[in-house]
Design an enzyme around this catalytic site. Structure first.
Site, PDB file in Angstrom:
ATOM      1  N   CYS A  42       0.828  -1.214   0.000  1.00  0.00           N
ATOM      2  CA  CYS A  42       0.000   0.000   0.000  1.00  0.00           C
ATOM      3  C   CYS A  42       0.861   1.263   0.000  1.00  0.00           C
ATOM      4  O   CYS A  42       0.670   2.164  -0.805  1.00  0.00           O
ATOM      5  CB  CYS A  42      -0.932  -0.010   1.205  1.00  0.00           C
ATOM      6  SG  CYS A  42      -1.835   1.529   1.383  1.00  0.00           S
ATOM      7  N   CYS A  47      -1.364   1.799  -3.127  1.00  0.00           N
ATOM      8  CA  CYS A  47      -2.354   2.873  -2.931  1.00  0.00           C
ATOM      9  C   CYS A  47      -1.750   4.278  -2.851  1.00  0.00           C
ATOM     10  O   CYS A  47      -2.245   5.217  -3.491  1.00  0.00           O
ATOM     11  CB  CYS A  47      -3.131   2.650  -1.642  1.00  0.00           C
ATOM     12  SG  CYS A  47      -3.495   0.943  -1.262  1.00  0.00           S
ATOM     13  N   LYS A  50       0.186   5.450  -6.038  1.00  0.00           N
ATOM     14  CA  LYS A  50      -0.857   5.486  -7.082  1.00  0.00           C
ATOM     15  C   LYS A  50      -1.720   6.734  -6.925  1.00  0.00           C
ATOM     16  O   LYS A  50      -1.972   7.466  -7.883  1.00  0.00           O
ATOM     17  CB  LYS A  50      -1.700   4.210  -6.980  1.00  0.00           C
ATOM     18  CG  LYS A  50      -2.829   4.021  -7.975  1.00  0.00           C
ATOM     19  CD  LYS A  50      -4.136   4.677  -7.624  1.00  0.00           C
ATOM     20  CE  LYS A  50      -4.738   4.328  -6.301  1.00  0.00           C
ATOM     21  NZ  LYS A  50      -5.341   3.011  -6.181  1.00  0.00           N
ATOM     22  N   TYR A 177      -9.082  -3.227 -11.152  1.00  0.00           N
ATOM     23  CA  TYR A 177      -8.763  -1.947 -10.511  1.00  0.00           C
ATOM     24  C   TYR A 177      -7.474  -1.361 -11.103  1.00  0.00           C
ATOM     25  O   TYR A 177      -7.422  -0.202 -11.497  1.00  0.00           O
ATOM     26  CB  TYR A 177      -8.460  -2.154  -9.034  1.00  0.00           C
ATOM     27  CG  TYR A 177      -9.578  -2.371  -8.060  1.00  0.00           C
ATOM     28  CD1 TYR A 177      -9.963  -1.346  -7.196  1.00  0.00           C
ATOM     29  CD2 TYR A 177     -10.188  -3.606  -7.918  1.00  0.00           C
ATOM     30  CE1 TYR A 177     -10.934  -1.547  -6.222  1.00  0.00           C
ATOM     31  CE2 TYR A 177     -11.165  -3.817  -6.948  1.00  0.00           C
ATOM     32  CZ  TYR A 177     -11.532  -2.789  -6.106  1.00  0.00           C
ATOM     33  OH  TYR A 177     -12.490  -2.997  -5.148  1.00  0.00           O
ATOM     34  N   GLU A 181      -7.209   1.961 -13.367  1.00  0.00           N
ATOM     35  CA  GLU A 181      -6.669   3.157 -12.722  1.00  0.00           C
ATOM     36  C   GLU A 181      -5.445   3.678 -13.476  1.00  0.00           C
ATOM     37  O   GLU A 181      -5.333   4.873 -13.755  1.00  0.00           O
ATOM     38  CB  GLU A 181      -6.302   2.847 -11.266  1.00  0.00           C
ATOM     39  CG  GLU A 181      -7.525   2.629 -10.384  1.00  0.00           C
ATOM     40  CD  GLU A 181      -7.176   2.290  -8.938  1.00  0.00           C
ATOM     41  OE1 GLU A 181      -6.004   1.958  -8.652  1.00  0.00           O
ATOM     42  OE2 GLU A 181      -8.096   2.357  -8.091  1.00  0.00           O
ATOM     43  N   HIS A 437     -27.691  21.389  -1.256  1.00  0.00           N
ATOM     44  CA  HIS A 437     -27.859  21.911  -2.612  1.00  0.00           C
ATOM     45  C   HIS A 437     -26.952  23.119  -2.853  1.00  0.00           C
ATOM     46  O   HIS A 437     -26.803  23.937  -1.951  1.00  0.00           O
ATOM     47  CB  HIS A 437     -29.321  22.335  -2.801  1.00  0.00           C
ATOM     48  CG  HIS A 437     -29.625  22.797  -4.181  1.00  0.00           C
ATOM     49  ND1 HIS A 437     -29.723  21.930  -5.251  1.00  0.00           N
ATOM     50  CD2 HIS A 437     -29.832  24.046  -4.663  1.00  0.00           C
ATOM     51  CE1 HIS A 437     -29.987  22.631  -6.347  1.00  0.00           C
ATOM     52  NE2 HIS A 437     -30.048  23.904  -6.016  1.00  0.00           N
ATOM     53  N   GLU A 442     -26.624  15.176  -3.671  1.00  0.00           N
ATOM     54  CA  GLU A 442     -28.003  15.386  -3.201  1.00  0.00           C
ATOM     55  C   GLU A 442     -28.957  14.407  -3.883  1.00  0.00           C
ATOM     56  O   GLU A 442     -30.016  14.084  -3.347  1.00  0.00           O
ATOM     57  CB  GLU A 442     -28.460  16.835  -3.406  1.00  0.00           C
ATOM     58  CG  GLU A 442     -28.600  17.279  -4.838  1.00  0.00           C
ATOM     59  CD  GLU A 442     -29.009  18.757  -4.947  1.00  0.00           C
ATOM     60  OE1 GLU A 442     -30.106  19.102  -4.503  1.00  0.00           O
ATOM     61  OE2 GLU A 442     -28.212  19.551  -5.488  1.00  0.00           O
TER      62      GLU A 442
HETATM   63  P1  NDP Z   1      -8.072  -7.848 -10.500  1.00  0.00           P
HETATM   64  O1  NDP Z   1      -8.238  -9.250 -10.075  1.00  0.00           O
HETATM   65  O2  NDP Z   1      -9.008  -6.805 -10.022  1.00  0.00           O
HETATM   66  O3  NDP Z   1      -8.078  -7.775 -12.082  1.00  0.00           O
HETATM   67  C1  NDP Z   1      -7.288  -8.624 -12.859  1.00  0.00           C
HETATM   68  C2  NDP Z   1      -7.659  -8.394 -14.321  1.00  0.00           C
HETATM   69  O4  NDP Z   1      -6.770  -9.085 -15.144  1.00  0.00           O
HETATM   70  C3  NDP Z   1      -9.063  -8.879 -14.629  1.00  0.00           C
HETATM   71  O5  NDP Z   1      -9.644  -7.966 -15.500  1.00  0.00           O
HETATM   72  C4  NDP Z   1      -8.814 -10.226 -15.289  1.00  0.00           C
HETATM   73  O6  NDP Z   1      -9.783 -10.575 -16.224  1.00  0.00           O
HETATM   74  C5  NDP Z   1      -7.517  -9.928 -16.018  1.00  0.00           C
HETATM   75  N1  NDP Z   1      -6.705 -11.103 -16.277  1.00  0.00           N
HETATM   76  C6  NDP Z   1      -6.334 -12.077 -15.418  1.00  0.00           C
HETATM   77  N2  NDP Z   1      -5.549 -12.978 -16.034  1.00  0.00           N
HETATM   78  C7  NDP Z   1      -5.417 -12.574 -17.324  1.00  0.00           C
HETATM   79  C8  NDP Z   1      -4.744 -13.072 -18.442  1.00  0.00           C
HETATM   80  N3  NDP Z   1      -4.026 -14.187 -18.376  1.00  0.00           N
HETATM   81  N4  NDP Z   1      -4.840 -12.395 -19.608  1.00  0.00           N
HETATM   82  C9  NDP Z   1      -5.555 -11.257 -19.684  1.00  0.00           C
HETATM   83  N5  NDP Z   1      -6.215 -10.726 -18.641  1.00  0.00           N
HETATM   84  C10 NDP Z   1      -6.152 -11.374 -17.470  1.00  0.00           C
HETATM   85  O7  NDP Z   1      -6.566  -7.520 -10.146  1.00  0.00           O
HETATM   86  P2  NDP Z   1      -5.759  -6.191 -10.057  1.00  0.00           P
HETATM   87  O8  NDP Z   1      -4.374  -6.631 -10.325  1.00  0.00           O
HETATM   88  O9  NDP Z   1      -6.340  -5.087 -10.854  1.00  0.00           O
HETATM   89  O10 NDP Z   1      -5.936  -5.800  -8.527  1.00  0.00           O
HETATM   90  C11 NDP Z   1      -5.667  -6.742  -7.486  1.00  0.00           C
HETATM   91  C12 NDP Z   1      -6.421  -6.376  -6.242  1.00  0.00           C
HETATM   92  O11 NDP Z   1      -5.845  -5.234  -5.658  1.00  0.00           O
HETATM   93  C13 NDP Z   1      -7.879  -6.017  -6.483  1.00  0.00           C
HETATM   94  O12 NDP Z   1      -8.695  -7.145  -6.367  1.00  0.00           O
HETATM   95  C14 NDP Z   1      -8.176  -5.012  -5.434  1.00  0.00           C
HETATM   96  O13 NDP Z   1      -8.785  -5.634  -4.341  1.00  0.00           O
HETATM   97  C15 NDP Z   1      -6.827  -4.463  -5.039  1.00  0.00           C
HETATM   98  N6  NDP Z   1      -6.715  -3.058  -5.488  1.00  0.00           N
HETATM   99  C16 NDP Z   1      -7.564  -2.142  -4.953  1.00  0.00           C
HETATM  100  C17 NDP Z   1      -7.489  -0.829  -5.358  1.00  0.00           C
HETATM  101  C18 NDP Z   1      -8.436   0.156  -4.787  1.00  0.00           C
HETATM  102  O14 NDP Z   1      -9.023  -0.106  -3.746  1.00  0.00           O
HETATM  103  N7  NDP Z   1      -8.641   1.305  -5.439  1.00  0.00           N
HETATM  104  C19 NDP Z   1      -6.515  -0.383  -6.337  1.00  0.00           C
HETATM  105  C20 NDP Z   1      -5.686  -1.432  -6.847  1.00  0.00           C
HETATM  106  C21 NDP Z   1      -5.792  -2.721  -6.422  1.00  0.00           C
HETATM  107  P3  NDP Z   1     -11.172 -11.285 -15.798  1.00  0.00           P
HETATM  108  O15 NDP Z   1     -12.067 -10.186 -15.282  1.00  0.00           O
HETATM  109  O16 NDP Z   1     -11.655 -11.858 -17.084  1.00  0.00           O
HETATM  110  O17 NDP Z   1     -10.827 -12.295 -14.770  1.00  0.00           O
END
Ligand code: NDP
Length: 454
Positions: A42, A47, A50, A177, A181, A437, A442
């Site tokens: 983080c 976080c 980022k 995410y 982002e 407002h 709102e």
């Molecule tokens: P996520 O699990 O959210 O997303 C992974 C993405 O990669 C999905 O879209 C998935 O597709 C895709 N994917 C997985 N494998 C492949 C592949 N082999 N080829 C192509 N695409 C693939 O992971 P993140 O890495 O974005 O984030 C990890 C965690 O970190 C999140 O779950 C979140 O909890 C946390 N996080 C929170 C944030 C916040 O609170 N703002 C910010 C950043 C991270 P599919 O949907 O089809 O599975």
């Protein structure tokens, strides 16, 4: 039997540091090992940096809006190296704050890798062996690349904060995410961004209407979002750190200065000796724990991303505090994973708590209250930004089951709405609150008729 310490924490991220501190404050003798930097994902490579990059990237749009409001002037150029120097100075400062939190609470910290030798013993990479009444595993996770030739020439999120220069173009793979982002951040900083997502819409699992609006806005801002596509082949054009030639799953070939995989994260559960002492891992490599974060070995607990429950910093912190209550305050406490609000820091942001419309209608009969509009600030500036305010309401109990907000500042708004949803308030109780407002939020208390029932 007397142990060297009452608690040995492995991992100095948000969860581990919180558990170490709160446990030490009960009078327990606590030690902690961190093999990288205190602060963990983080603070050091997630976080915090980022969010600072989000702030940096928003000025392009803010200057564009300012011009529409009568200000003269241009954005100028973004100097990545100036920003990066300041960013790293801030991360150093925060790391030292974490060190002081531990030292001021008499937690002995080791800059070392810890290996669990038996249910009460850890061996450090420095050679020391320490016995402990309890061991807490809080080692987090790491980004993963898909298993394909040359995947190593692509970046992952950890690498973004250390780039020497901003690339001219980047391909971001993933629709979660992190991918979404960073697509917005880098686009805002002037990088030519293409995002590939293998499914039919980014941000799978979020409310369909909300993620559709976020995706539309990202495209509107200039991100090339390609759905139903993935990388089939990739190879560096010349040097491993230079431009990368890719062939996509439709057979189209292109070259990008950089490729970044944001394809998920995996638990840091290996090389710790966990399975050798009887701790069970699931098929994703996450440490299996019960409701109190206890593993199959009674003296060993685990919290945070290594358990792959909900990968969010505040959840890991809650799990750390619940661990202290359970183990050192004789007050068995299960961390509450229900109705956890979260925000995706895209531009605009997406804030969410509770059930999406799609999930709720699978559970019970619902009413949906939603409004989507151009907020006053953007409409005046003739910018395309759209806002969504949405409440998913139980027909039977009238409780608000889910709240979804797409708007600038949605992360701030959903924290407040999350209190009401967590408290189990009804739609009518929302409506008893007088609107503030003129604001965009709102609408949360003025949507009187459902747009649909299901
Ligand atoms: P996520 O699990 O959210 O997303 C992974 C993405 O990669 C999905 O879209 C998935 O597709 C895709 N994917 C997985 N494998 C492949 C592949 N082999 N080829 C192509 N695409 C693939 O992971 P993140 O890495 O974005 O984030 C990890 C965690 O970190 C999140 O779950 C979140 O909890 C946390 N996080 C929170 C944030 C916040 O609170 N703002 C910010 C950043 C991270 P599919 O949907 O089809 O599975």
């Amino acid at each position: 039997m007397a142990y060297d310490v009452d608690l040995f924490v492995i991992g100095g991220g948000s969860g581990g540091v919180r558990a170490a501190r709160t446990s030490a404050q009960t009078g327990a003798k606590v030690a902690l090992a961190e093999s990288s930097r205190l602060g963990g994902t983080c603070v050091i490579r997630g976080c915090v940096p980022k969010k600072l990059m989000v702030f940096a990237s928003e000025f392009t749009e803010q200057v564009a809006i300012a011009r529409e409001y009568g200000w003269t002037g241009q954005t100028g150029t973004f100097e990545w190296s100036d920003f990066r120097t300041k960013l790293h100075a801030e991360l150093d400062r925060l790391e030292s704050v974490y060190g002081k939190i531990l030292s001021s609470n008499d937690v002995k910290t080791y800059a070392a890798h810890a290996h669990i030798e038996d249910p009460h013993t850890v061996k450090l990479s420095t050679g020391e062996t320490i016995t402990a009444g309890h061991i807490l595993v809080a080692t987090g996770g790491h980004p993963v690349r898909p298993d394909m030739p040359n995947a190593d020439c692509a970046m992952v999120s950890d690498d973004i904060f250390n780039m020497d220069a901003l690339p001219g173009s980047i391909l971001i793979v993933g629709g979660g995410y992190i991918a979404s982002e960073f697509a917005c951040i880098l686009n805002g900083l002037g990088v030519d961004v293409t995002q590939f997502y293998r499914g039919d819409q980014i941000l799978r699992g979020f409310d369909d209407e909300a993620r559709g609006i976020v995706a539309d806005m990202m495209i509107e801002q200039g991100i090339t979002l390609e759905l139903g596509v993935n990388i089939a082949e990739m190879a560096p054009v010349e040097a491993p750190d230079g431009p990368i030639r890719i062939k996509d799953t439709n057979g189209k070939e292109r070259t990008f200065d950089k490729v970044m995989f944001a394809t998920g994260r995996a638990p840091n559960s290996h090389h710790l000796g966990l399975q050798d002492v009887g701790v069970k891992l699931n098929d994703r490599g996450a440490v299996e724990v019960d409701a109190h974060s206890q593993t199959a070995v009674p003296s060993i607990y685990a919290i945070g991303d290594v358990t792959d429950r909900i990968q969010l910093t505040p959840v890991a912190i809650r799990e750390g505090m619940a661990f202290t209550e359970t183990v050192f305050k004789n007050n068995p406490t299960a961390p509450d994973h229900d109705l956890v609000p979260s925000a995706v820091f895209t531009q605009p942001e997406l804030g969410t708590v509770g059930l999406s419309e799609e999930m709720a209608r699978r559970v019970e009969a619902i009413e949906v209250y939603a409004t989507s509009f151009r907020p006053m600030r953007s409409a005046f500036a003739e910018r395309p930004n759209k806002v969504l305010m949405k409440l998913v309401v139980s027909q039977e109990t009238r409780k608000v089951l889910g709240c979804h907000i797409v708007a600038d500042g949605a992360g701030e708004l959903i924290q407040m709405a999350g209190i009401a949803v967590k408290a189990g308030l009804t739609k009518e109780q929302f409506d008893q609150t007088v609107a503030v407002h003129p604001t965009i939020s709102e609408e949360l208390v003025t949507m009187h008729a459902p747009v649909r029932t299901a």
